[in-house]
Design an enzyme around this catalytic site. Structure first.
Site, PDB file in Angstrom:
ATOM      1  N   ASP A   1       0.581  -1.138  -0.107  1.00  0.00           N
ATOM      2  CA  ASP A   1       0.207  -0.260  -0.061  1.00  0.00           C
ATOM      3  C   ASP A   1       0.461   1.251   0.188  1.00  0.00           C
ATOM      4  O   ASP A   1       2.441   1.203   0.798  1.00  0.00           O
ATOM      5  CB  ASP A   1      -0.330  -0.300   1.290  1.00  0.00           C
ATOM      6  CG  ASP A   1      -2.208  -1.087   0.914  1.00  0.00           C
ATOM      7  OD1 ASP A   1      -2.305  -2.133  -0.310  1.00  0.00           O
ATOM      8  OD2 ASP A   1      -2.618  -1.353   2.344  1.00  0.00           O
TER       9      ASP A   1
ATOM     10  N   LYS B   1      -3.629   2.849  -2.060  1.00  0.00           N
ATOM     11  CA  LYS B   1      -4.667   3.711  -2.331  1.00  0.00           C
ATOM     12  C   LYS B   1      -4.644   4.840  -1.383  1.00  0.00           C
ATOM     13  O   LYS B   1      -3.761   5.136  -0.598  1.00  0.00           O
ATOM     14  CB  LYS B   1      -5.698   2.923  -1.198  1.00  0.00           C
ATOM     15  CG  LYS B   1      -6.237   1.459  -2.199  1.00  0.00           C
ATOM     16  CD  LYS B   1      -7.184   0.703  -1.539  1.00  0.00           C
ATOM     17  CE  LYS B   1      -6.869   0.100  -0.597  1.00  0.00           C
ATOM     18  NZ  LYS B   1      -7.904  -0.914   0.561  1.00  0.00           N
TER      19      LYS B   1
ATOM     20  N   MET C   1      -8.542   7.322   9.541  1.00  0.00           N
ATOM     21  CA  MET C   1      -8.919   8.353   8.500  1.00  0.00           C
ATOM     22  C   MET C   1     -10.005   9.167   8.808  1.00  0.00           C
ATOM     23  O   MET C   1     -11.164   9.672   7.682  1.00  0.00           O
ATOM     24  CB  MET C   1      -9.569   7.533   7.616  1.00  0.00           C
ATOM     25  CG  MET C   1      -8.259   6.142   6.965  1.00  0.00           C
ATOM     26  SD  MET C   1      -8.940   4.371   6.161  1.00  0.00           S
ATOM     27  CE  MET C   1      -9.581   3.276   7.517  1.00  0.00           C
TER      28      MET C   1
END
Lengths: 263, 263
Positions: free
Chosen positions: B37, B59, B173
């Site tokens: 990632d 991502k 997030m």
């Protein structure tokens, strides 16, 4: 007066020595004294230098051979002797580890402290069993509570808030009180058929697992007569366990899958 | 047809390469292919063998260069080529990592999978800042949620349940939605003065920290113009931060300390 030493508060992870971090291994290798809890394995302790002073301060549920205040004193005394001290705790020192109380005592005594995190039991259980702590459509969040009371007082948890079927609930130190915990959760509307995973001594050769449901977990965990620390994972994610009983899978299949809030 | 290879789903931890586990380092060292990632650092990737095939599938929030279904296909194809594949994810693969979706896809394709946990961002932030995730009298439990929505849909969280001042709330997030999160929590009765710690790129050389309060965090985080992933820790434990503003400490001192439920 000698220059004081330093204390490193180090997480030893869930049991498997290979789940130590590189940092934990490096600090252990430099230790002149190691102050360790009951749950830290012999394999992990063997990573300390042969001449390091090894100080057990093991705590077991309802048995405190060394009270927390005395542990703080031991750490301070060793550091004031000029030693490099590793305070080794099972799991992560800042997740139900009382590590921050030791940090506060050391700070008050003017002793420098550095913290190295460790894999906490819930993560060890998840990786070992394949049951994720979050999963799109089954759990959009994660909650850790302790099921252990001090001094035999009643459990004082936010039961309505805990009864959230979209959150995975992990109970640490809950073996003695799992009957009450399960009853309270069903009393708040959690389905009696909600799957529960209980794992004793996760990630060690003594690991034992039980998949049950909320209305049976207390009886089945008692019958299993686990030894060692037991972690309970309560929630729909347990349906992803490889050998989840068919009745639990059927119950979950009957439920429409919700779209979770995360990508 | 060749015997299929194996996939190891490995947590790379919060950023500092020294927070990798021994197991993660061992598996990376054996990898013939590494699928990684965006948040995995160059120092960590350097632990793979020089000839390993390196496959980025990064991502970013609201940008999915490689959709999840395609990542699953990549893993399956590499394993069917007979390779030993390490799927490397920031943090822990089973905490907001979608690791279990990859496990399910690999299982369905008959490919063996093993999981190695990683230190999750909340643990990295706690160890780096000294702010514990639980602390007697300040937080008897811990909750992780994600503040990121798929496809710009509204946040769908259990706001009444989240507004529990005895639980540390960690938002992953959440940078894009912290204003809404803070407003919802105060709307549910959380004190406007509740301290909040925001940390960007925790445990890396780019780490940046901000201590604020619930009613100001959105403005102050926006003003800070963080780059990299931001984690928010919301709760009274933030008062233990070494350089916590005096006004927040005074607010906490005015509040009677509760005895928490754990030893």
């Amino acid at each position: 007066m000698r220059k004081p030493g330093q204390v490193f508060l180090v997480g030893a992870g869930p049991g498997d020595p290979e789940l130590l971090t590189l940092k934990a291994v490096r600090l252990l290798g430099c230790a002149q004294a190691v102050v360790y809890d009951r749950l830290v394995s012999a394999e992990v302790l063997a990573l300390a230098p042969p001449l390091a002073r090894m100080v057990p301060v093991g705590k077991a549920p309802k048995v405190h051979p060394v009270p927390q205040e005395q542990i703080n004193e031991i750490l301070i005394d060793l550091a004031l002797d000029g030693l490099t001290v590793v305070r080794l705790k099972g799991g992560d020192p800042l997740v139900f580890g009382r590590g921050s109380e030791e940090v506060a005592a050391l700070n008050a005594a003017g002793i420098p402290v550095e913290i190295a995190p460790g894999i906490t039991a819930a993560q060890g259980v998840a990786a070992a069993t394949g049951v994720p702590l979050t999963h799109r459509g089954l759990a959009n969040g994660l909650r850790f509570v302790t099921g252990h009371c001090r001094d035999d007082r009643p459990l004082d948890l936010d039961w309505p808030g805990l009864a959230d079927p979209d959150t995975t609930l992990v109970v640490y130190m809950g073996a003695a009180n799992i009957a009450e915990i399960a009853a309270r959760l069903t009393g708040q509307g959690m389905p009696a058929s909600l799957p529960v995973l209980a794992v004793a001594s996760a990630t060690t050769p003594r690991e034992r697992r039980l998949v049950s449901r909320l209305d049976r977990i207390a009886d089945e965990a008692a019958a299993a007569q686990f030894s060692g620390p037991v972690l309970f994972v309560i929630g729909r994610v347990v349906s992803l366990y490889q050998s989840c009983p068919a009745e639990i899978l059927a119950m979950l299949a009957a439920r429409p899958v919700q779209e979770a809030a995360y990508a």
